[in-house]
Design a protein around this motif. Structure first.
Motif, PDB file in Angstrom:
ATOM      1  N   VAL A  80      -3.250  10.663  -5.185  1.00 33.65           N
ATOM      2  CA  VAL A  80      -3.622   9.257  -5.021  1.00 33.65           C
ATOM      3  C   VAL A  80      -4.076   8.999  -3.581  1.00 33.65           C
ATOM      4  CG1 VAL A  80      -2.684   6.914  -5.107  1.00 33.65           C
ATOM      5  CG2 VAL A  80      -2.041   8.577  -6.865  1.00 33.65           C
ATOM      6  N   ALA A  81      -3.357   9.582  -2.622  1.00 32.14           N
ATOM      7  CA  ALA A  81      -3.711   9.390  -1.206  1.00 32.14           C
ATOM      8  C   ALA A  81      -5.073   9.992  -0.897  1.00 32.14           C
ATOM      9  CB  ALA A  81      -2.650  10.020  -0.309  1.00 32.14           C
ATOM     10  N   ALA A  82      -5.392  11.121  -1.527  1.00 34.01           N
ATOM     11  CA  ALA A  82      -6.691  11.755  -1.276  1.00 34.01           C
ATOM     12  C   ALA A  82      -7.820  10.952  -1.912  1.00 34.01           C
ATOM     13  CB  ALA A  82      -6.694  13.182  -1.831  1.00 34.01           C
ATOM     14  N   LEU A  83      -7.545  10.328  -3.067  1.00 33.44           N
ATOM     15  CA  LEU A  83      -8.630   9.699  -3.837  1.00 33.44           C
ATOM     16  C   LEU A  83      -8.880   8.234  -3.481  1.00 33.44           C
ATOM     17  CD1 LEU A  83      -8.014  11.228  -7.390  1.00 33.44           C
ATOM     18  CD2 LEU A  83      -9.753  11.870  -5.710  1.00 33.44           C
ATOM     19  N   VAL A  84      -7.818   7.458  -3.262  1.00 32.79           N
ATOM     20  CA  VAL A  84      -8.018   6.004  -3.106  1.00 32.79           C
ATOM     21  C   VAL A  84      -7.172   5.377  -1.988  1.00 32.79           C
ATOM     22  CG1 VAL A  84      -8.883   5.433  -5.432  1.00 32.79           C
ATOM     23  CG2 VAL A  84      -6.420   5.680  -5.086  1.00 32.79           C
ATOM     24  N   PRO A  85      -7.162   5.969  -0.791  1.00 29.35           N
ATOM     25  CA  PRO A  85      -6.276   5.422   0.254  1.00 29.35           C
ATOM     26  C   PRO A  85      -6.621   3.980   0.652  1.00 29.35           C
ATOM     27  CG  PRO A  85      -7.811   7.023   1.186  1.00 29.35           C
ATOM     28  CD  PRO A  85      -7.947   7.109  -0.317  1.00 29.35           C
ATOM     29  N   GLY A  86      -7.904   3.739   0.926  1.00 27.89           N
ATOM     30  CA  GLY A  86      -8.309   2.396   1.344  1.00 27.89           C
ATOM     31  C   GLY A  86      -8.160   1.376   0.219  1.00 27.89           C
ATOM     32  N   GLU A  87      -8.461   1.813  -1.003  1.00 34.16           N
ATOM     33  CA  GLU A  87      -8.375   0.935  -2.170  1.00 34.16           C
ATOM     34  C   GLU A  87      -6.920   0.517  -2.420  1.00 34.16           C
ATOM     35  OE1 GLU A  87     -10.039   3.750  -1.913  1.00 34.16           O
ATOM     36  OE2 GLU A  87     -12.036   3.549  -2.801  1.00 34.16           O
ATOM     37  N   LEU A  88      -5.976   1.429  -2.154  1.00 33.77           N
ATOM     38  CA  LEU A  88      -4.560   1.085  -2.327  1.00 33.77           C
ATOM     39  C   LEU A  88      -4.101   0.081  -1.285  1.00 33.77           C
ATOM     40  CD1 LEU A  88      -2.632   4.360  -3.103  1.00 33.77           C
ATOM     41  CD2 LEU A  88      -2.758   2.307  -4.507  1.00 33.77           C
ATOM     42  N   VAL A  89      -4.592   0.234  -0.063  1.00 37.04           N
ATOM     43  CA  VAL A  89      -4.243  -0.717   0.988  1.00 37.04           C
ATOM     44  C   VAL A  89      -4.743  -2.111   0.598  1.00 37.04           C
ATOM     45  CG1 VAL A  89      -4.603  -1.331   3.421  1.00 37.04           C
ATOM     46  CG2 VAL A  89      -4.168   1.059   2.791  1.00 37.04           C
ATOM     47  N   GLU A  90      -5.960  -2.158   0.033  1.00 32.34           N
ATOM     48  CA  GLU A  90      -6.506  -3.451  -0.425  1.00 32.34           C
ATOM     49  C   GLU A  90      -5.668  -4.043  -1.551  1.00 32.34           C
ATOM     50  OE1 GLU A  90     -10.691  -4.109  -1.242  1.00 32.34           O
ATOM     51  OE2 GLU A  90     -11.182  -2.431   0.086  1.00 32.34           O
ATOM     52  N   LEU A  91      -5.231  -3.197  -2.483  1.00 36.71           N
ATOM     53  CA  LEU A  91      -4.406  -3.697  -3.593  1.00 36.71           C
ATOM     54  C   LEU A  91      -3.068  -4.229  -3.068  1.00 36.71           C
ATOM     55  CD1 LEU A  91      -3.819  -4.193  -6.567  1.00 36.71           C
ATOM     56  CD2 LEU A  91      -3.119  -1.789  -6.783  1.00 36.71           C
ATOM     57  N   ALA A  92      -2.488  -3.511  -2.113  1.00 37.20           N
ATOM     58  CA  ALA A  92      -1.226  -3.967  -1.516  1.00 37.20           C
ATOM     59  C   ALA A  92      -1.421  -5.339  -0.867  1.00 37.20           C
ATOM     60  CB  ALA A  92      -0.719  -2.945  -0.495  1.00 37.20           C
ATOM     61  N   ASP A  93      -2.547  -5.509  -0.161  1.00 40.33           N
ATOM     62  CA  ASP A  93      -2.837  -6.803   0.480  1.00 40.33           C
ATOM     63  C   ASP A  93      -3.027  -7.904  -0.554  1.00 40.33           C
ATOM     64  OD1 ASP A  93      -2.685  -5.746   2.995  1.00 40.33           O
ATOM     65  OD2 ASP A  93      -4.865  -5.542   3.273  1.00 40.33           O
ATOM     66  N   ALA A  94      -3.733  -7.587  -1.636  1.00 43.24           N
ATOM     67  CA  ALA A  94      -4.058  -8.605  -2.645  1.00 43.24           C
ATOM     68  C   ALA A  94      -2.832  -9.061  -3.432  1.00 43.24           C
ATOM     69  CB  ALA A  94      -5.122  -8.073  -3.600  1.00 43.24           C
ATOM     70  N   THR A  95      -1.786  -8.229  -3.488  1.00 46.12           N
ATOM     71  CA  THR A  95      -0.627  -8.544  -4.339  1.00 46.12           C
ATOM     72  C   THR A  95       0.666  -8.701  -3.556  1.00 46.12           C
ATOM     73  OG1 THR A  95      -0.231  -6.183  -4.717  1.00 46.12           O
ATOM     74  CG2 THR A  95      -1.592  -7.327  -6.340  1.00 46.12           C
ATOM     75  N   GLY A  96       0.641  -8.453  -2.262  1.00 49.24           N
ATOM     76  CA  GLY A  96       1.875  -8.524  -1.471  1.00 49.24           C
ATOM     77  C   GLY A  96       2.822  -7.375  -1.770  1.00 49.24           C
ATOM     78  N   ALA A  97       2.296  -6.269  -2.287  1.00 43.50           N
ATOM     79  CA  ALA A  97       3.143  -5.123  -2.622  1.00 43.50           C
ATOM     80  C   ALA A  97       3.349  -4.218  -1.406  1.00 43.50           C
ATOM     81  CB  ALA A  97       2.502  -4.317  -3.754  1.00 43.50           C
ATOM     82  N   ASP A  98       4.477  -3.492  -1.425  1.00 46.04           N
ATOM     83  CA  ASP A  98       4.713  -2.445  -0.433  1.00 46.04           C
ATOM     84  C   ASP A  98       4.061  -1.148  -0.898  1.00 46.04           C
ATOM     85  OD1 ASP A  98       6.275  -3.893   1.329  1.00 46.04           O
ATOM     86  OD2 ASP A  98       8.149  -3.358   0.322  1.00 46.04           O
ATOM     87  N   LEU A  99       3.701  -0.295   0.067  1.00 48.64           N
ATOM     88  CA  LEU A  99       3.239   1.061  -0.233  1.00 48.64           C
ATOM     89  C   LEU A  99       4.387   2.015   0.061  1.00 48.64           C
ATOM     90  CD1 LEU A  99      -0.191   0.855   1.620  1.00 48.64           C
ATOM     91  CD2 LEU A  99       0.071   1.140  -0.852  1.00 48.64           C
ATOM     92  N   GLU A 100       4.650   2.958  -0.834  1.00 50.37           N
ATOM     93  CA  GLU A 100       5.695   3.953  -0.576  1.00 50.37           C
ATOM     94  C   GLU A 100       5.205   5.337  -0.973  1.00 50.37           C
ATOM     95  OE1 GLU A 100       9.678   2.970  -1.704  1.00 50.37           O
ATOM     96  OE2 GLU A 100      10.306   5.075  -1.837  1.00 50.37           O
TER      97      GLU A 100
END
Ligand code: ATP
Ligand code: MG
Length: 249
Positions: A80-100
């Motif tokens: 997941v980190a190799a494929l969509v790192p920036g996209e995950l950061v955006e999703l975390a921002d859009a939903t208030g989720a933590d990344l782990e």
């Protein structure tokens, strides 16, 4: 990275494959990750390398769950980190989720490399290094999570997760949102919301739905959640893979 012609018919698939190779070279992705990617590619090929309608419904339900959650966490592994790192950061921002960062084959080096990689893509706070809690029912190394992260989360997005760990998280009572191209995988089978789609399409789609639903009331979000049927979504995906057509088509 090898040049891939813009008009190559399977360009996206080849670009994705090279990103996994680069992830292995960078110490982010494990060698088993190469094999997992190969399995994923085979299912994606059969799905037509596109988001099927039931997978889009699943991403919308996943977005609603994340917005309704008290403590949503997005679990990140080496693929997941190799494929969509920036996209995950955006999703975390859009939903208030933590990344782990949460690895099946955990090494401290790989956890640190992924945390750093996510920071380079704009993440500020990344969990997973504390590893001060355990998921019950799993052996020591595979059970490690952060006490203030996945351990106490109510909703967890676990893309490309191993079947045992997906089941163990579900048994902890968490609402599990899974991204997995194999609808028969135990991870997809145990999920409250199985998203049968490639992670490279699924994560931006969840973000898009989350932004659309940003002003929705709790009642409206509950309605999105209730309208989603996991069994139908799994059957639709399996049917598409077996027959190459949508069930309703
Ligand atoms: P089990 O049935 O026990 O879950 P598995 O064969 O699914 O085992 P895992 O390594 O646990 O093996 O899971 C990897 C899963 O991730 C596979 O189901 C594969 O299809 C899926 N996968 C791989 N790459 C992607 C991707 N880019 N997007 C979405 N799913 C992917
Ligand atoms: Mg699996």
């Amino acid at each position: 990275m090898t040049e891939i012609p813009e008009d190559h018919p399977r360009r996206d698939s080849l670009v994705t494959r090279h990103r996994i190779e680069d992830g292995v070279d960078a110490g982010i992705t494990s060698r088993q990750g190469l094999i997992a990617q190969g399995r994923g590619e085979a299912y994606d090929y059969l799905l037509g390398e596109e988001t099927i309608p039931s997978a889009d419904d699943a991403t919308r339900a996943a977005a609603a769950h994340l917005l309704l959650a008290d403590h949503p966490v997005l679990s990140v592994n080496g693929n997941v980190a190799a494929l969509v790192p920036g996209e995950l950061v955006e999703l975390a921002d859009a939903t208030g989720a933590d990344l782990e960062v949460n690895l099946f084959n955990r090494t401290e080096e790989r956890v640190d490399a992924i945390v750093e990689h996510l920071r380079e893509h704009g993440a500020t706070d990344v969990k997973g290094q504390a590893a001060d809690a355990r998921i019950p029912g799993l052996e020591h190394e595979r059970a490690k999570v952060d006490a203030d992260g996945i351990y106490e989360a109510d909703v967890v997005l676990v893309p490309l997760e191993d079947g045992d760990r997906a089941e163990a998280l579900a048994e902890m009572g968490k609402t599990e949102l899974v991204v997995d191209l194999n609808p028969l995988s135990r991870s997809a089978q145990t999920a409250a919301v199985p998203i049968v789609d490639n992670i490279v399409r699924a994560v931006p789609n969840v973000t898009r739905h989350a932004r659309e639903l940003a002003d929705a009331s709790r009642e409206e979000l509950d309605a999105v959640v209730d309208a989603f049927d996991r069994e139908t979504a799994l059957e639709d995906a399996e049917q598409r893979i077996r027959d190459g057509v949508d069930r309703e088509a």
